[in-house]
Design an enzyme around this catalytic site. Structure first.
Site, PDB file in Angstrom:
ATOM      1  N   ASP A 213       6.276  21.839  -0.546  1.00 24.18           N
ATOM      2  CA  ASP A 213       5.936  22.187   1.135  1.00 24.18           C
ATOM      3  C   ASP A 213       7.125  21.890   1.849  1.00 24.18           C
ATOM      4  O   ASP A 213       7.163  22.626   2.899  1.00 24.18           O
ATOM      5  CB  ASP A 213       4.495  21.736   1.541  1.00 24.18           C
ATOM      6  CG  ASP A 213       4.637  20.226   1.950  1.00 24.18           C
ATOM      7  OD1 ASP A 213       4.762  19.934   3.111  1.00 24.18           O
ATOM      8  OD2 ASP A 213       4.927  19.389   1.025  1.00 24.18           O
TER       9      ASP A 213
ATOM     10  N   ASP B 260       4.850  18.285  -5.945  1.00 28.00           N
ATOM     11  CA  ASP B 260       4.995  17.308  -4.888  1.00 28.00           C
ATOM     12  C   ASP B 260       3.589  17.285  -4.536  1.00 28.00           C
ATOM     13  O   ASP B 260       2.547  18.036  -4.907  1.00 28.00           O
ATOM     14  CB  ASP B 260       5.624  17.784  -3.612  1.00 28.00           C
ATOM     15  CG  ASP B 260       5.557  17.375  -2.228  1.00 28.00           C
ATOM     16  OD1 ASP B 260       5.666  16.037  -2.183  1.00 28.00           O
ATOM     17  OD2 ASP B 260       5.022  17.706  -1.221  1.00 28.00           O
TER      18      ASP B 260
ATOM     19  N   ASP C 271       1.637  15.557  -1.429  1.00 31.96           N
ATOM     20  CA  ASP C 271       0.943  15.826   0.169  1.00 31.96           C
ATOM     21  C   ASP C 271       1.404  17.259   0.521  1.00 31.96           C
ATOM     22  O   ASP C 271       2.274  17.788   0.514  1.00 31.96           O
ATOM     23  CB  ASP C 271       1.677  14.738   0.796  1.00 31.96           C
ATOM     24  CG  ASP C 271       1.256  13.248   0.436  1.00 31.96           C
ATOM     25  OD1 ASP C 271       0.686  13.029  -0.319  1.00 31.96           O
ATOM     26  OD2 ASP C 271       1.762  12.423   1.120  1.00 31.96           O
TER      27      ASP C 271
END
Length: 278
Positions: free
Chosen positions: A191, A18, A20
């Protein structure tokens, strides 16, 4: 450490990241809001709103409904934007805006996966016009990102493909089919709890700075929890973590050896000539 170099007689593997708050410390799309404002794509009110959205995102207060509202807002906001102008703005400001917020730990992981022979794939909900240049900056092999509908060189405001939640896992499965990845031996990092399907898709899932919901999932499933907290420019990273790939090093070593040999021959011949004159 991530283990030994891949045995290339086995099926290929990859590491899926991922973007961001996993590889970079902020939202990739919202980070460019000031640049879009200066380029005349958004007004001051929209710039302030995206700045607030960045604050909420960084505070970890975004849930599924908020992400959906953000998607709809950004989709409507970019309606009528010239695609080439967006690409030019991103290219011009990429190093100033993104380079300083890349996590040192993430960049090191990317290096380690490449050294082990794995492909690195960035899988992001942000738009392809933003994610693809960032992927190139990071040295990623492939990018999966949200794609907007484009007509006559401008965004219509409609979404062609939304890389979010289960669709990320679907994209990974499709890549595994086309590239021959053995997902049971692949890695994934995120996250957000919305990326649980992506993490479930591989044999080695890892959470990075997880939100509360993902932290609970990680504890329940025994997934590793990583903490990234050192944003740093790529050029400022420790030399041992930013060395050129092995083929480049091999060429450099060969050139160095050739230069040293030539120097030694020159010195030997010069000494012989001097002695001959005596």
């Amino acid at each position: 450490m991530l283990g030994v170099v891949e045995n290339h007689s086995l099926p290929r593997t990859a590491a899926f990241f991922d973007l961001d708050k996993t590889v970079i410390a902020k939202s990739s799309t919202l980070t460019f809001s000031k640049s879009f404002y200066r380029g005349g794509l958004i007004n001051r009110r929209a710039a302030l709103r995206t700045a607030y959205a960045q604050f909420v995102f960084l505070a970890g207060r975004t849930d599924h409904e908020q992400m959906e509202r953000m998607r709809k807002y950004l989709s409507a906001l970019c309606r009528g934007w010239n695609v080439q102008q967006v690409k030019e703005i991103v290219a011009e400001t990429l190093h100033d805006l993104i380079d300083p917020i890349i996590y040192d730990e993430a960049a090191s992981l990317i290096d380690e996966h490449h050294t082990a022979g794995r492909d690195v794939v960035i899988v992001s909900t942000s738009g392809a016009e933003v994610v693809e240049p960032i992927g190139e900056l990071l040295g990623a092999d492939r990018v999966v990102a949200t794609r907007m509908v484009v007509e006559d060189g401008v965004f219509t405001g409609e979404v062609e493909y939304y890389a979010y939640g289960p669709t990320k896992a679907e994209a990974i499965a499709e890549l595994a089919e086309s590239e021959g990845y053995d997902l049971s031996r692949c890695y994934a990092y995120s996250d957000s709890v919305t990326d649980v399907p992506m993490l479930e898709a591989v044999g080695h899932p890892h959470t990075v700075n997880p939100d509360r919901a993902l932290r609970r999932e990680a504890a329940a499933r025994g997934w590793p929890v990583l903490s990234f907290n050192r944003p740093v420019r790529l050029k400022q990273r420790r030399p041992s973590l930013s060395m050129p790939p092995r083929p480049v090093l091999a060429v450099a070593a060969a050139v160095g050896a050739a230069a040293a040999t030539a120097g030694l021959l020159w010195y030997t011949n010069r000494r012989r000539a001097l002695y001959a004159r005596v």
